[in-house]
Design a protein around this motif. Sequence first.
Motif, mmCIF file in Angstrom:
data_model
loop_
_atom_site.group_PDB
_atom_site.id
_atom_site.type_symbol
_atom_site.label_atom_id
_atom_site.label_comp_id
_atom_site.label_asym_id
_atom_site.label_seq_id
_atom_site.Cartn_x
_atom_site.Cartn_y
_atom_site.Cartn_z
ATOM 1 N N SER A 99 12.672 -51.580 6.163
ATOM 2 C CA SER A 99 12.715 -50.524 7.156
ATOM 3 C C SER A 99 11.975 -49.261 6.711
ATOM 4 O O SER A 99 11.044 -49.311 5.907
ATOM 5 N N ASN A 100 12.350 -48.116 7.265
ATOM 6 C CA ASN A 100 11.687 -46.866 6.889
ATOM 7 C C ASN A 100 12.090 -46.387 5.498
ATOM 8 O O ASN A 100 11.257 -45.891 4.742
ATOM 9 N N MET A 104 9.594 -45.854 2.341
ATOM 10 C CA MET A 104 9.379 -44.555 1.698
ATOM 11 C C MET A 104 9.528 -44.649 0.182
ATOM 12 O O MET A 104 8.823 -43.976 -0.557
ATOM 13 N N THR A 126 11.289 -52.865 10.995
ATOM 14 C CA THR A 126 11.969 -51.741 11.623
ATOM 15 C C THR A 126 13.188 -52.287 12.345
ATOM 16 O O THR A 126 13.233 -53.463 12.723
ATOM 17 N N HIS A 142 17.527 -46.445 11.020
ATOM 18 C CA HIS A 142 16.530 -47.302 10.364
ATOM 19 C C HIS A 142 15.514 -47.877 11.352
ATOM 20 O O HIS A 142 14.845 -48.875 11.048
ATOM 21 N N THR A 143 15.403 -47.272 12.512
ATOM 22 C CA THR A 143 14.388 -47.657 13.479
ATOM 23 C C THR A 143 13.430 -46.485 13.678
ATOM 24 O O THR A 143 13.877 -45.360 13.921
ATOM 25 N N THR A 144 12.146 -46.745 13.532
ATOM 26 C CA THR A 144 11.156 -45.680 13.701
ATOM 27 C C THR A 144 10.030 -46.163 14.603
ATOM 28 O O THR A 144 9.679 -47.344 14.618
ATOM 29 N N GLN A 147 5.932 -46.889 12.577
ATOM 30 C CA GLN A 147 6.334 -46.759 11.180
ATOM 31 C C GLN A 147 5.135 -46.641 10.243
ATOM 32 O O GLN A 147 5.183 -45.931 9.239
ATOM 33 N N MET A 150 3.417 -43.502 8.366
ATOM 34 C CA MET A 150 3.755 -42.957 7.048
ATOM 35 C C MET A 150 2.755 -43.353 5.974
ATOM 36 O O MET A 150 2.658 -42.698 4.944
ATOM 37 N N CYS A 189 4.442 -54.805 10.165
ATOM 38 C CA CYS A 189 5.827 -54.401 10.412
ATOM 39 C C CYS A 189 6.465 -55.356 11.414
ATOM 40 O O CYS A 189 5.957 -55.531 12.532
#
Length: 600
Positions: A99-100, A104, A126, A142-144, A147, A150, A189
């Motif tokens: 996920s995000n 990161m 995601t 946790h949903t973007t 994504q 980034m 993704c």
Amino acid sequence: MASAGSNDWMGEIDRPNLPGEYPLGWKSDVAAEMLRQLDIPYVALNPGASYRGFHDSLVNYLGNRAPQMIVCLHEDHVVAIAHGYAKATDKPMGAILHSNVGLMHGLMGLFNAFCDRVPMMVIGATGPVAPEKRRPWIDWIHTTKDQAAMLRNYIKWDDEPRSVPGVIEAFLRGYQMTVTKPSAPVYICLDAGLQEEGVSGEITFPDVARYVPMTLPAAAAADVRTVVDLVKHAKTPVFMFGRGSREQRHWEARVEVAELAGASVMSSQRERAVFPTQHGLHVLPPMGSLSPAAKELLAGADLIVSFDYPDLQGTLRQVNRNTGAIAAKVVKVSLDHTLHNGWSMDYFGLPPADLAIMADPDAFAEQLRDELSAQLGGVKRWDGRSRRTWGEIGYSENADVELVSRDIEVALAEVRGERKFTLTHLSFGWDGRAYHWNDPLDYLGHDGGAGLGAGPGLALGAALALKDQGRTVISVDGDGDFMQGATALWTAAHHQIPALFVINNNRSNFNDEIHQEAVAKDRKRPPENKWIGMRISEPNVDIAALARSQGVEAEGPVTDRQSLLAALERGLAVVASGKPYLIDVLVKPSYANKLVTRGD
């Protein structure tokens, strides 16, 4: 498609208990099948619920075999392992990021890999795109949307497929793009909701052999002839070899073209081994910052040919701050500009170039060799006499009681003998005059983006790639760098990945001590305070205990030459048996070569 290597040596590590074979039934199975079709042997991951459907497919559909999961404790290690694998093979491994939040964590590793121009298949996820499928709280945070925003500035391509045909095409295109030069990671993704949908109807997988990477772009024939003419009229040509492949034929082509041209050779310690450092034309040790002899060599050149030498402008600037006034004709051969987007300055300064050739440096080296050989009748312009200006170095004066960084290099050279070592990482204290590169796998280069903590993971990725090839993988890491990536050792122990970790432990963030000293002197303030906020002591970290706590055999701190040599032999024996080993080497803070600061 050529095999990327077998993972059968892992035996029964993490093999699932399956009563039989399960047919392809879920959309995440399609993504897993594409990894197998593309011959991806390993996928590194740190588990996350956003790709639980994909995880199930890897285990219960593929049987955790081809690809095999490499379980990590941090996403930064996930990417570093895939990075190390690519450095050794020029082929992609899979890296799966949750996920995000997991993405990161892995971003610094991805920046390293992008700067190092390596291929990598990064699969992210995601939370369900459809809001009605989201669990309360966790699936929302946790949903973007988009994504990949980034990391889009430091990958080559990304996609977020919404259907089975979209998944198939994303993996085909992603593989083709990441392997095509210049390489860089790609990101796919997977929507968590899509992963957990069942498939309907027949799924047809295309023949992946029909979606091969692009061939290496070569130079125009007229450009090749122009460079041949420049070489023939040059009296003091210098070839600067930078980025290059691991293929033996490309290694040999570089040697042949340098001998035909009679060109002195420079290579970079920041890049992988591209030329034999004991060859008579390799005038100087592999460069970090330029030595006075290197500046003199370039200042005296009448022709400089850069084979994708990174930071050519910064290198020439150390010779003459006004690089436009450099007398030599400059030829720049590179494809790297095709990745530049202005977000990162990893494209470096703009160098002067009398001829800029858009070609792969290895393809161009073969072209130049062939044309030179034809025009010179196969007669080399090099007379066979060595031009090396550097001699061997030995242990430091007090090595019997106190070690410095270069003593590790000398000791590794001594114990090496006829054994084949692959160095995956070097500490800043590496000198370069005691240990030599003899083939493309002797040294795999720096971490790319100078992001700390990559060293242990890089070693594990390379060890996965080189298992059963008769090579010992060795990583020489600074203590600060190592401790940021230390939990990668659990992965080494769990999967029994054989690698030797040698820690150049000066109990300091010493690189920044040098910078603080430079600032203090510039401001006429006391440089003796440079250590404050830098030292890793009081208490001292027990690095060997940190390794042992994760199941890796270790010893240290080692403090003298004889103890170091004995420790290396013990470590090499353990690694030869198929296990990882760590040696903590206590060294006096020092550098073998001058660090360039902004004041220089």
